[in-house]
Write a protein that holds these residues in place. Structure first.
Motif, PDB file in Angstrom:
ATOM      1  N   VAL A  71       0.848  -1.177   0.000  1.00 57.81           N
ATOM      2  CA  VAL A  71       0.000   0.000   0.000  1.00 57.81           C
ATOM      3  C   VAL A  71       0.893   1.241   0.000  1.00 57.81           C
ATOM      4  CG1 VAL A  71      -0.219   0.030   2.524  1.00 57.81           C
ATOM      5  CG2 VAL A  71      -1.957   1.145   1.106  1.00 57.81           C
ATOM      6  N   GLN A  72       0.486   2.241  -0.784  1.00 55.58           N
ATOM      7  CA  GLN A  72       1.229   3.504  -0.837  1.00 55.58           C
ATOM      8  C   GLN A  72       0.471   4.542  -0.014  1.00 55.58           C
ATOM      9  OE1 GLN A  72       0.373   1.959  -4.078  1.00 55.58           O
ATOM     10  NE2 GLN A  72       2.179   0.740  -3.558  1.00 55.58           N
ATOM     11  N   LEU A  73       1.215   5.313   0.771  1.00 53.11           N
ATOM     12  CA  LEU A  73       0.616   6.320   1.646  1.00 53.11           C
ATOM     13  C   LEU A  73       1.107   7.706   1.262  1.00 53.11           C
ATOM     14  CD1 LEU A  73       1.090   4.526   5.080  1.00 53.11           C
ATOM     15  CD2 LEU A  73      -0.907   4.470   3.593  1.00 53.11           C
ATOM     16  N   GLN A  74       0.207   8.659   1.324  1.00 52.04           N
ATOM     17  CA  GLN A  74       0.545  10.049   1.020  1.00 52.04           C
ATOM     18  C   GLN A  74      -0.010  10.930   2.127  1.00 52.04           C
ATOM     19  OE1 GLN A  74       2.125  11.192  -1.914  1.00 52.04           O
ATOM     20  NE2 GLN A  74       2.068  13.302  -1.200  1.00 52.04           N
ATOM     21  N   ALA A  75       0.881  11.537   2.897  1.00 54.17           N
ATOM     22  CA  ALA A  75       0.468  12.457   3.955  1.00 54.17           C
ATOM     23  C   ALA A  75       0.427  13.879   3.406  1.00 54.17           C
ATOM     24  CB  ALA A  75       1.427  12.367   5.128  1.00 54.17           C
ATOM     25  N   SER A  76      -0.562  14.640   3.854  1.00 57.15           N
ATOM     26  CA  SER A  76      -0.688  16.019   3.412  1.00 57.15           C
ATOM     27  C   SER A  76      -1.401  16.838   4.476  1.00 57.15           C
ATOM     28  CB  SER A  76      -1.456  16.085   2.087  1.00 57.15           C
ATOM     29  OG  SER A  76      -2.771  15.590   2.251  1.00 57.15           O
ATOM     30  N   GLY A  77      -1.434  18.157   4.274  1.00 57.96           N
ATOM     31  CA  GLY A  77      -2.175  19.030   5.164  1.00 57.96           C
ATOM     32  C   GLY A  77      -1.329  19.826   6.134  1.00 57.96           C
ATOM     33  N   GLY A  78      -0.034  19.614   6.115  1.00 57.29           N
ATOM     34  CA  GLY A  78       0.833  20.366   7.004  1.00 57.29           C
ATOM     35  C   GLY A  78       0.909  21.829   6.617  1.00 57.29           C
ATOM     36  N   GLY A  79       1.519  22.623   7.500  1.00 58.11           N
ATOM     37  CA  GLY A  79       1.667  24.038   7.226  1.00 58.11           C
ATOM     38  C   GLY A  79       2.139  24.781   8.449  1.00 58.11           C
ATOM     39  N   LEU A  80       2.035  26.095   8.360  1.00 57.81           N
ATOM     40  CA  LEU A  80       2.430  26.987   9.448  1.00 57.81           C
ATOM     41  C   LEU A  80       1.179  27.495  10.151  1.00 57.81           C
ATOM     42  CD1 LEU A  80       4.542  28.740  10.948  1.00 57.81           C
ATOM     43  CD2 LEU A  80       4.259  30.426   9.110  1.00 57.81           C
ATOM     44  N   VAL A  81       1.154  27.377  11.474  1.00 58.07           N
ATOM     45  CA  VAL A  81      -0.004  27.814  12.241  1.00 58.07           C
ATOM     46  C   VAL A  81       0.480  28.435  13.552  1.00 58.07           C
ATOM     47  CG1 VAL A  81      -0.290  25.561  13.362  1.00 58.07           C
ATOM     48  CG2 VAL A  81      -2.266  27.074  13.110  1.00 58.07           C
ATOM     49  N   GLN A  82      -0.286  29.362  14.070  1.00 52.99           N
ATOM     50  CA  GLN A  82       0.067  29.963  15.353  1.00 52.99           C
ATOM     51  C   GLN A  82      -0.312  29.039  16.500  1.00 52.99           C
ATOM     52  OE1 GLN A  82      -1.808  33.849  15.435  1.00 52.99           O
ATOM     53  NE2 GLN A  82       0.068  34.821  14.686  1.00 52.99           N
ATOM     54  N   ALA A  83       0.362  29.193  17.613  1.00 52.94           N
ATOM     55  CA  ALA A  83       0.028  28.423  18.810  1.00 52.94           C
ATOM     56  C   ALA A  83      -1.442  28.621  19.157  1.00 52.94           C
ATOM     57  CB  ALA A  83       0.911  28.850  19.968  1.00 52.94           C
ATOM     58  N   GLY A  84      -2.085  27.525  19.514  1.00 52.32           N
ATOM     59  CA  GLY A  84      -3.505  27.557  19.809  1.00 52.32           C
ATOM     60  C   GLY A  84      -4.385  27.252  18.612  1.00 52.32           C
ATOM     61  N   GLY A  85      -3.785  27.232  17.436  1.00 51.97           N
ATOM     62  CA  GLY A  85      -4.532  26.968  16.221  1.00 51.97           C
ATOM     63  C   GLY A  85      -4.725  25.489  15.952  1.00 51.97           C
ATOM     64  N   SER A  86      -5.294  25.205  14.785  1.00 52.85           N
ATOM     65  CA  SER A  86      -5.623  23.834  14.404  1.00 52.85           C
ATOM     66  C   SER A  86      -5.147  23.531  12.993  1.00 52.85           C
ATOM     67  CB  SER A  86      -7.138  23.615  14.467  1.00 52.85           C
ATOM     68  OG  SER A  86      -7.636  23.806  15.764  1.00 52.85           O
ATOM     69  N   LEU A  87      -4.896  22.266  12.762  1.00 46.92           N
ATOM     70  CA  LEU A  87      -4.603  21.745  11.429  1.00 46.92           C
ATOM     71  C   LEU A  87      -5.206  20.355  11.332  1.00 46.92           C
ATOM     72  CD1 LEU A  87      -0.821  22.552  10.699  1.00 46.92           C
ATOM     73  CD2 LEU A  87      -2.795  23.428   9.445  1.00 46.92           C
ATOM     74  N   ARG A  88      -5.543  19.954  10.125  1.00 44.02           N
ATOM     75  CA  ARG A  88      -5.971  18.581   9.895  1.00 44.02           C
ATOM     76  C   ARG A  88      -5.066  17.959   8.846  1.00 44.02           C
ATOM     77  NH1 ARG A  88     -11.632  16.097   7.555  1.00 44.02           N
ATOM     78  NH2 ARG A  88     -10.767  16.914   5.596  1.00 44.02           N
ATOM     79  N   LEU A  89      -4.399  16.910   9.241  1.00 45.25           N
ATOM     80  CA  LEU A  89      -3.563  16.163   8.319  1.00 45.25           C
ATOM     81  C   LEU A  89      -4.367  15.011   7.733  1.00 45.25           C
ATOM     82  CD1 LEU A  89      -0.223  15.922  10.333  1.00 45.25           C
ATOM     83  CD2 LEU A  89      -1.093  17.790   8.916  1.00 45.25           C
ATOM     84  N   SER A  90      -4.026  14.663   6.506  1.00 47.75           N
ATOM     85  CA  SER A  90      -4.662  13.531   5.833  1.00 47.75           C
ATOM     86  C   SER A  90      -3.603  12.519   5.441  1.00 47.75           C
ATOM     87  CB  SER A  90      -5.398  13.999   4.578  1.00 47.75           C
ATOM     88  OG  SER A  90      -6.427  14.910   4.892  1.00 47.75           O
ATOM     89  N   CYS A  91      -3.976  11.264   5.484  1.00 51.74           N
ATOM     90  CA  CYS A  91      -3.125  10.171   5.012  1.00 51.74           C
ATOM     91  C   CYS A  91      -3.957   9.381   4.022  1.00 51.74           C
ATOM     92  CB  CYS A  91      -2.678   9.306   6.177  1.00 51.74           C
ATOM     93  SG  CYS A  91      -1.670   7.879   5.714  1.00 51.74           S
ATOM     94  N   ALA A  92      -3.660   9.552   2.750  1.00 43.09           N
ATOM     95  CA  ALA A  92      -4.400   8.877   1.694  1.00 43.09           C
ATOM     96  C   ALA A  92      -3.644   7.628   1.265  1.00 43.09           C
ATOM     97  CB  ALA A  92      -4.589   9.815   0.512  1.00 43.09           C
ATOM     98  N   ALA A  93      -4.386   6.537   1.089  1.00 49.83           N
ATOM     99  CA  ALA A  93      -3.774   5.265   0.735  1.00 49.83           C
ATOM    100  C   ALA A  93      -4.229   4.803  -0.634  1.00 49.83           C
ATOM    101  CB  ALA A  93      -4.130   4.215   1.769  1.00 49.83           C
ATOM    102  N   SER A  94      -3.371   4.080  -1.294  1.00 51.01           N
ATOM    103  CA  SER A  94      -3.726   3.462  -2.568  1.00 51.01           C
ATOM    104  C   SER A  94      -3.027   2.114  -2.666  1.00 51.01           C
ATOM    105  CB  SER A  94      -3.306   4.353  -3.744  1.00 51.01           C
ATOM    106  OG  SER A  94      -1.911   4.554  -3.733  1.00 51.01           O
ATOM    107  N   GLY A  95      -3.587   1.243  -3.455  1.00 50.70           N
ATOM    108  CA  GLY A  95      -2.926  -0.024  -3.742  1.00 50.70           C
ATOM    109  C   GLY A  95      -3.523  -1.233  -3.053  1.00 50.70           C
TER     110      GLY A  95
END
Length: 121
Positions: free
Chosen positions: A1-25
């Motif tokens: 299975v191949q995995l692709q992580a995405s959704g990272g970035g720069l955020v201020q303390a107290g903020g939020s982010l959502r990362l995704s891990c998409a799979a194929s295969g």
């Protein structure tokens, strides 16, 4: 299975982010998925994981991070709230065909390439 992580970035303390891990295969629902992170100069560490019925989190993120999965989309998510500067790292997702909810890096068979998360103070 191949995995692709995405959704990272720069955020201020107290903020939020959502990362995704998409799979194929392969059928993604047959795998447990773990999230790990590695800060500069530090070893890769466990963040949390999910299998077909449970989740488990490191103490450092418990109550702030939530892992979920959408097997119809072959994707696992890492919702990160109340982010702190010490959460800054490259985040990796990994798949375990035994769905063990393991915190050990060696128990995971497949790894994504990582996505950078930077939390500014």
């Amino acid at each position: 299975v191949q995995l692709q992580a995405s959704g990272g970035g720069l955020v201020q303390a107290g903020g939020s982010l959502r990362l995704s891990c998409a799979a194929s295969g392969r059928t993604f629902s047959n795998y447990g998925v773990g999230w790990f992170r590695q800060a500069p100069g530090k070893e890769r560490e466990f963040v949390g994981n999910i299998n077909w019925r449970s989740t488990y989190y490191a103490d450092s993120v418990k109550g702030r991070f939530t892992i979920s999965r959408d097997d119809g989309k072959n994707t696992v998510y890492l919702q990160m709230n109340s982010l702190k500067p010490e959460d800054t790292a490259v985040y990796y997702c990994a798949a375990d065909h035994r769905q063990r909810l393991s915190i050990k890096i060696d128990d995971y068979d497949y790894w994504g390439q990582g996505t950078q998360v930077t939390v500014s103070s």
